[in-house]
Design a protein around this motif. Structure first.
Motif, PDB file in Angstrom:
ATOM      1  N   VAL A  21      64.924  79.304  42.519  1.00 41.20           N
ATOM      2  CA  VAL A  21      65.039  80.414  43.462  1.00 41.20           C
ATOM      3  C   VAL A  21      66.493  80.843  43.514  1.00 41.20           C
ATOM      4  N   GLN A  22      66.710  82.136  43.534  1.00 42.50           N
ATOM      5  CA  GLN A  22      68.050  82.705  43.631  1.00 42.50           C
ATOM      6  C   GLN A  22      68.221  83.330  45.004  1.00 42.50           C
ATOM      7  N   ASN A  23      69.396  83.149  45.578  1.00 42.01           N
ATOM      8  CA  ASN A  23      69.739  83.857  46.812  1.00 42.01           C
ATOM      9  C   ASN A  23      68.791  83.536  47.966  1.00 42.01           C
ATOM     10  N   ALA A  24      68.421  82.256  48.098  1.00 46.98           N
ATOM     11  CA  ALA A  24      67.581  81.841  49.218  1.00 46.98           C
ATOM     12  C   ALA A  24      68.453  81.633  50.457  1.00 46.98           C
ATOM     13  N   LEU A  25      67.921  81.979  51.602  1.00 49.33           N
ATOM     14  CA  LEU A  25      68.657  81.859  52.858  1.00 49.33           C
ATOM     15  C   LEU A  25      68.436  80.484  53.469  1.00 49.33           C
ATOM     16  N   VAL A  26      69.516  79.817  53.861  1.00 54.85           N
ATOM     17  CA  VAL A  26      69.419  78.510  54.501  1.00 54.85           C
ATOM     18  C   VAL A  26      69.090  78.704  55.980  1.00 54.85           C
ATOM     19  N   GLU A  27      67.912  78.234  56.375  1.00 54.69           N
ATOM     20  CA  GLU A  27      67.475  78.346  57.764  1.00 54.69           C
ATOM     21  C   GLU A  27      67.895  77.125  58.580  1.00 54.69           C
ATOM     22  N   GLU A  28      68.012  75.980  57.897  1.00 56.65           N
ATOM     23  CA  GLU A  28      68.344  74.737  58.595  1.00 56.65           C
ATOM     24  C   GLU A  28      68.873  73.739  57.576  1.00 56.65           C
ATOM     25  N   MET A  29      69.792  72.867  58.016  1.00 58.55           N
ATOM     26  CA  MET A  29      70.301  71.785  57.181  1.00 58.55           C
ATOM     27  C   MET A  29      70.272  70.506  57.984  1.00 58.55           C
ATOM     28  N   TYR A  30      69.806  69.413  57.361  1.00 52.96           N
ATOM     29  CA  TYR A  30      69.841  68.116  58.031  1.00 52.96           C
ATOM     30  C   TYR A  30      70.411  67.073  57.083  1.00 52.96           C
ATOM     31  N   THR A  31      71.345  66.251  57.591  1.00 55.50           N
ATOM     32  CA  THR A  31      71.858  65.124  56.837  1.00 55.50           C
ATOM     33  C   THR A  31      72.285  64.031  57.813  1.00 55.50           C
ATOM     34  N   SER A  32      72.083  62.795  57.421  1.00 52.77           N
ATOM     35  CA  SER A  32      72.542  61.673  58.244  1.00 52.77           C
ATOM     36  C   SER A  32      73.800  61.034  57.675  1.00 52.77           C
ATOM     37  N   ASN A  33      74.109  61.367  56.429  1.00 47.40           N
ATOM     38  CA  ASN A  33      75.256  60.719  55.782  1.00 47.40           C
ATOM     39  C   ASN A  33      76.142  61.689  55.022  1.00 47.40           C
ATOM     40  N   SER A  34      75.918  62.985  55.181  1.00 47.52           N
ATOM     41  CA  SER A  34      76.667  64.096  54.571  1.00 47.52           C
ATOM     42  C   SER A  34      76.344  64.285  53.090  1.00 47.52           C
ATOM     43  N   ARG A  35      75.394  63.524  52.528  1.00 41.70           N
ATOM     44  CA  ARG A  35      75.080  63.689  51.108  1.00 41.70           C
ATOM     45  C   ARG A  35      73.581  63.780  50.819  1.00 41.70           C
ATOM     46  N   THR A  36      72.743  63.129  51.633  1.00 37.77           N
ATOM     47  CA  THR A  36      71.305  63.229  51.447  1.00 37.77           C
ATOM     48  C   THR A  36      70.670  63.802  52.708  1.00 37.77           C
ATOM     49  N   GLY A  37      69.513  64.422  52.556  1.00 33.21           N
ATOM     50  CA  GLY A  37      68.836  65.048  53.687  1.00 33.21           C
ATOM     51  C   GLY A  37      67.934  66.152  53.175  1.00 33.21           C
ATOM     52  N   TYR A  38      67.972  67.308  53.831  1.00 36.06           N
ATOM     53  CA  TYR A  38      67.150  68.415  53.334  1.00 36.06           C
ATOM     54  C   TYR A  38      67.759  69.757  53.745  1.00 36.06           C
ATOM     55  N   LEU A  39      67.341  70.786  53.028  1.00 34.21           N
ATOM     56  CA  LEU A  39      67.630  72.173  53.363  1.00 34.21           C
ATOM     57  C   LEU A  39      66.302  72.882  53.589  1.00 34.21           C
ATOM     58  N   LEU A  40      66.188  73.599  54.679  1.00 30.67           N
ATOM     59  CA  LEU A  40      65.041  74.475  54.901  1.00 30.67           C
ATOM     60  C   LEU A  40      65.480  75.877  54.498  1.00 30.67           C
ATOM     61  N   ILE A  41      64.838  76.404  53.458  1.00 35.69           N
ATOM     62  CA  ILE A  41      65.249  77.717  52.955  1.00 35.69           C
ATOM     63  C   ILE A  41      64.110  78.715  53.127  1.00 35.69           C
ATOM     64  N   SER A  42      64.470  79.995  53.135  1.00 34.89           N
ATOM     65  CA  SER A  42      63.464  81.058  53.115  1.00 34.89           C
ATOM     66  C   SER A  42      63.705  81.929  51.894  1.00 34.89           C
ATOM     67  N   TYR A  43      62.603  82.451  51.357  1.00 35.61           N
ATOM     68  CA  TYR A  43      62.692  83.267  50.143  1.00 35.61           C
ATOM     69  C   TYR A  43      61.627  84.357  50.206  1.00 35.61           C
ATOM     70  N   ALA A  44      61.749  85.339  49.351  1.00 33.03           N
ATOM     71  CA  ALA A  44      60.829  86.471  49.340  1.00 33.03           C
ATOM     72  C   ALA A  44      59.637  86.179  48.432  1.00 33.03           C
ATOM     73  N   ASP A  45      58.444  86.523  48.903  1.00 32.09           N
ATOM     74  CA  ASP A  45      57.220  86.333  48.127  1.00 32.09           C
ATOM     75  C   ASP A  45      56.445  87.649  48.139  1.00 32.09           C
ATOM     76  N   PRO A  46      56.251  88.273  46.968  1.00 33.63           N
ATOM     77  CA  PRO A  46      55.582  89.579  46.929  1.00 33.63           C
ATOM     78  C   PRO A  46      54.160  89.510  47.486  1.00 33.63           C
ATOM     79  N   GLY A  47      53.834  90.473  48.308  1.00 35.65           N
ATOM     80  CA  GLY A  47      52.487  90.559  48.874  1.00 35.65           C
ATOM     81  C   GLY A  47      51.801  91.836  48.437  1.00 35.65           C
ATOM     82  N   GLU A  48      50.741  92.195  49.128  1.00 33.25           N
ATOM     83  CA  GLU A  48      50.001  93.399  48.783  1.00 33.25           C
ATOM     84  C   GLU A  48      50.710  94.638  49.300  1.00 33.25           C
ATOM     85  N   ASN A  49      50.404  95.780  48.671  1.00 32.77           N
ATOM     86  CA  ASN A  49      50.916  97.092  49.104  1.00 32.77           C
ATOM     87  C   ASN A  49      52.436  97.131  49.179  1.00 32.77           C
TER      88      ASN A  49
END
Length: 200
Positions: A21-49
Protein backbone atom coordinates in the motif's frame (compact mmCIF):
# COMPACT_ATOMS: atom_id res chain seq x y z
CA UNK A 1 -17.26 6.63 1.89
CA UNK A 2 -16.03 9.50 -0.26
CA UNK A 3 -16.16 10.62 -3.85
CA UNK A 4 -13.45 9.84 -6.36
CA UNK A 5 -10.19 11.82 -6.05
CA UNK A 6 -11.25 13.39 -2.76
CA UNK A 7 -8.61 11.56 -0.72
CA UNK A 8 -4.86 11.08 -1.13
CA UNK A 9 -4.78 7.63 0.46
CA UNK A 10 -3.40 4.92 -1.81
CA UNK A 11 -4.87 1.56 -2.67
CA UNK A 12 -3.57 -1.93 -1.92
CA UNK A 13 -1.87 -3.86 -4.72
CA UNK A 14 -0.75 -7.50 -4.66
CA UNK A 15 2.35 -9.16 -6.11
CA UNK A 16 2.59 -12.90 -5.41
CA UNK A 17 2.48 -13.47 -1.66
CA UNK A 18 3.17 -9.81 -0.86
CA UNK A 19 0.72 -6.95 -0.63
CA UNK A 20 1.66 -3.29 -0.84
CA UNK A 21 0.00 0.00 0.00
CA UNK A 22 1.24 3.47 -0.86
CA UNK A 23 0.38 6.63 1.03
CA UNK A 24 -1.67 4.96 3.77
CA UNK A 25 -2.77 7.19 6.64
CA UNK A 26 -1.69 6.21 10.16
CA UNK A 27 -4.78 6.23 12.37
CA UNK A 28 -3.10 4.81 15.47
CA UNK A 29 0.31 3.57 16.66
CA UNK A 30 1.01 1.27 19.59
CA UNK A 31 4.36 0.13 20.98
CA UNK A 32 5.55 -1.06 24.37
CA UNK A 33 9.25 -0.97 23.61
CA UNK A 34 9.57 1.60 20.75
CA UNK A 35 10.35 -1.13 18.18
CA UNK A 36 7.53 -3.70 18.11
CA UNK A 37 3.77 -3.17 18.19
CA UNK A 38 1.32 -2.23 15.47
CA UNK A 39 0.14 0.51 13.13
CA UNK A 40 -3.55 0.98 12.35
CA UNK A 41 -3.69 2.38 8.84
CA UNK A 42 -6.47 3.46 6.50
CA UNK A 43 -6.40 3.14 2.73
CA UNK A 44 -8.68 3.67 -0.25
CA UNK A 45 -10.70 0.76 -1.66
CA UNK A 46 -12.63 1.30 -4.92
CA UNK A 47 -16.36 0.77 -4.62
CA UNK A 48 -19.34 0.97 -6.94
CA UNK A 49 -20.32 4.07 -8.95
CA UNK A 50 -16.82 5.59 -8.74
CA UNK A 51 -17.04 5.77 -4.97
CA UNK A 52 -14.02 5.15 -2.74
CA UNK A 53 -14.40 3.25 0.53
CA UNK A 54 -11.92 3.92 3.31
CA UNK A 55 -10.81 0.65 4.91
CA UNK A 56 -8.76 -0.05 8.05
CA UNK A 57 -5.89 -2.53 8.42
CA UNK A 58 -3.70 -3.34 11.41
CA UNK A 59 -0.05 -3.88 10.48
CA UNK A 60 1.77 -5.91 13.11
CA UNK A 61 5.37 -4.75 13.53
CA UNK A 62 7.94 -7.32 14.69
CA UNK A 63 11.70 -7.24 15.20
CA UNK A 64 12.13 -8.48 11.63
CA UNK A 65 10.05 -5.64 10.14
CA UNK A 66 12.16 -3.09 8.28
CA UNK A 67 11.33 0.40 9.59
CA UNK A 68 12.81 3.31 7.64
CA UNK A 69 11.91 6.85 6.67
CA UNK A 70 11.72 8.15 3.11
CA UNK A 71 15.45 8.96 3.24
CA UNK A 72 16.38 5.35 4.03
CA UNK A 73 17.27 6.04 7.69
CA UNK A 74 16.37 3.38 10.25
CA UNK A 75 13.70 4.63 12.65
CA UNK A 76 11.91 3.40 15.75
CA UNK A 77 8.21 2.62 15.68
CA UNK A 78 7.48 5.58 17.94
CA UNK A 79 8.80 7.90 15.20
CA UNK A 80 5.65 7.07 13.21
CA UNK A 81 2.87 9.25 14.56
CA UNK A 82 -0.88 9.43 14.07
CA UNK A 83 -1.68 11.48 10.98
CA UNK A 84 1.52 10.61 9.11
CA UNK A 85 1.62 8.61 5.89
CA UNK A 86 3.41 5.33 5.22
CA UNK A 87 4.20 3.00 2.35
CA UNK A 88 4.12 -0.63 3.47
CA UNK A 89 4.59 -4.16 2.22
CA UNK A 90 2.91 -6.93 4.19
CA UNK A 91 1.72 -10.52 4.09
CA UNK A 92 -1.34 -11.62 2.14
CA UNK A 93 -2.20 -13.78 5.17
CA UNK A 94 -4.75 -11.69 7.08
CA UNK A 95 -6.89 -12.40 10.11
CA UNK A 96 -10.67 -12.24 9.82
CA UNK A 97 -10.87 -9.79 12.71
CA UNK A 98 -12.21 -6.25 12.45
CA UNK A 99 -10.01 -4.61 11.42
CA UNK A 100 -8.03 -7.38 9.71
CA UNK A 101 -4.41 -7.84 10.78
CA UNK A 102 -1.31 -8.65 8.73
CA UNK A 103 2.40 -8.91 9.48
CA UNK A 104 4.39 -6.04 7.98
CA UNK A 105 7.61 -6.79 6.09
CA UNK A 106 8.63 -3.19 5.52
CA UNK A 107 7.27 0.23 6.48
CA UNK A 108 8.52 3.48 4.97
CA UNK A 109 7.31 6.48 6.97
CA UNK A 110 7.02 9.95 5.48
CA UNK A 111 8.62 12.06 8.21
CA UNK A 112 10.27 15.48 8.24
CA UNK A 113 13.59 14.13 9.49
CA UNK A 114 15.02 11.51 11.78
CA UNK A 115 14.74 13.07 15.22
CA UNK A 116 16.87 11.81 18.05
CA UNK A 117 18.47 12.66 21.38
CA UNK A 118 22.00 12.00 22.60
CA UNK A 119 22.90 10.53 26.00
CA UNK A 120 26.51 10.28 27.21
CA UNK A 121 26.91 8.06 30.27
CA UNK A 122 28.63 4.99 31.68
CA UNK A 123 27.33 1.48 31.02
CA UNK A 124 25.80 -0.20 34.07
CA UNK A 125 24.83 -3.53 32.54
CA UNK A 126 24.91 -5.28 29.18
CA UNK A 127 22.00 -7.73 28.79
CA UNK A 128 23.12 -9.47 25.59
CA UNK A 129 20.44 -12.18 25.79
CA UNK A 130 17.65 -9.57 25.58
CA UNK A 131 19.61 -6.96 23.55
CA UNK A 132 19.53 -4.24 26.21
CA UNK A 133 22.17 -2.01 27.75
CA UNK A 134 21.60 0.05 30.89
CA UNK A 135 23.22 3.36 31.80
CA UNK A 136 22.88 5.80 34.69
CA UNK A 137 23.04 5.78 38.47
CA UNK A 138 23.67 2.24 39.81
CA UNK A 139 22.02 3.16 43.12
CA UNK A 140 18.82 4.70 41.74
CA UNK A 141 16.71 2.92 39.12
CA UNK A 142 14.79 6.13 38.40
CA UNK A 143 18.04 7.69 37.14
CA UNK A 144 18.81 4.84 34.78
CA UNK A 145 17.99 4.28 31.11
CA UNK A 146 17.46 1.02 29.24
CA UNK A 147 18.40 1.08 25.54
CA UNK A 148 17.04 -1.45 23.07
CA UNK A 149 19.66 -2.79 20.64
CA UNK A 150 18.06 -3.68 17.29
CA UNK A 151 19.55 -5.23 14.15
CA UNK A 152 19.79 -1.67 12.82
CA UNK A 153 21.70 -0.27 15.81
CA UNK A 154 25.25 0.79 14.91
CA UNK A 155 27.94 0.10 17.52
CA UNK A 156 31.18 1.95 16.75
CA UNK A 157 34.34 3.30 18.34
CA UNK A 158 35.38 6.96 18.29
CA UNK A 159 36.89 6.52 14.83
CA UNK A 160 33.72 5.04 13.38
CA UNK A 161 35.01 1.46 13.28
CA UNK A 162 32.31 -1.18 13.81
CA UNK A 163 32.14 -2.99 17.15
CA UNK A 164 30.07 -5.83 18.57
CA UNK A 165 27.75 -5.81 21.56
CA UNK A 166 30.41 -7.89 23.35
CA UNK A 167 32.77 -4.90 23.13
CA UNK A 168 30.48 -2.92 25.46
CA UNK A 169 31.39 -3.51 29.11
CA UNK A 170 30.05 -2.12 32.39
CA UNK A 171 31.96 1.01 33.42
CA UNK A 172 32.75 2.04 29.83
CA UNK A 173 31.69 5.51 28.70
CA UNK A 174 29.37 5.63 25.67
CA UNK A 175 27.62 8.28 23.60
CA UNK A 176 24.21 6.98 22.49
CA UNK A 177 22.08 8.49 19.74
CA UNK A 178 18.54 7.31 20.51
CA UNK A 179 14.85 7.91 19.88
CA UNK A 180 13.20 10.89 21.60
CA UNK A 181 10.35 8.65 22.74
CA UNK A 182 10.78 6.62 25.93
CA UNK A 183 8.45 4.33 27.82
CA UNK A 184 6.96 5.24 31.20
CA UNK A 185 8.54 2.16 32.80
CA UNK A 186 11.25 2.22 35.48
CA UNK A 187 13.84 2.49 34.14
CA UNK A 188 12.54 4.21 31.01
CA UNK A 189 13.29 2.41 27.76
CA UNK A 190 14.11 3.73 24.30
CA UNK A 191 15.71 2.51 21.07
CA UNK A 192 19.42 3.08 20.39
CA UNK A 193 20.29 4.16 16.85
CA UNK A 194 24.06 4.57 17.32
CA UNK A 195 26.25 3.58 20.27
CA UNK A 196 29.72 5.12 20.24
CA UNK A 197 32.26 3.67 22.67
CA UNK A 198 34.40 6.48 24.06
CA UNK A 199 38.03 6.03 25.05
CA UNK A 200 37.77 8.14 28.20
Amino acid sequence: MIGENEDARGMITMSGSIMEVQNALVEEMYTSNSRTGYLLISYADPGENDMINIELLQLNIGWETILINQFGDNISLCSITKGSYVNATFSTMMTRSIPPQSNAYRVIAMVNALSYSITTDRILLVDSSNNFIYTGNPNDETEQMRFVITSATEIIDENGNPLNLDDLKPGKMVRIKHANFQTASIPPQTTAFVIELLST
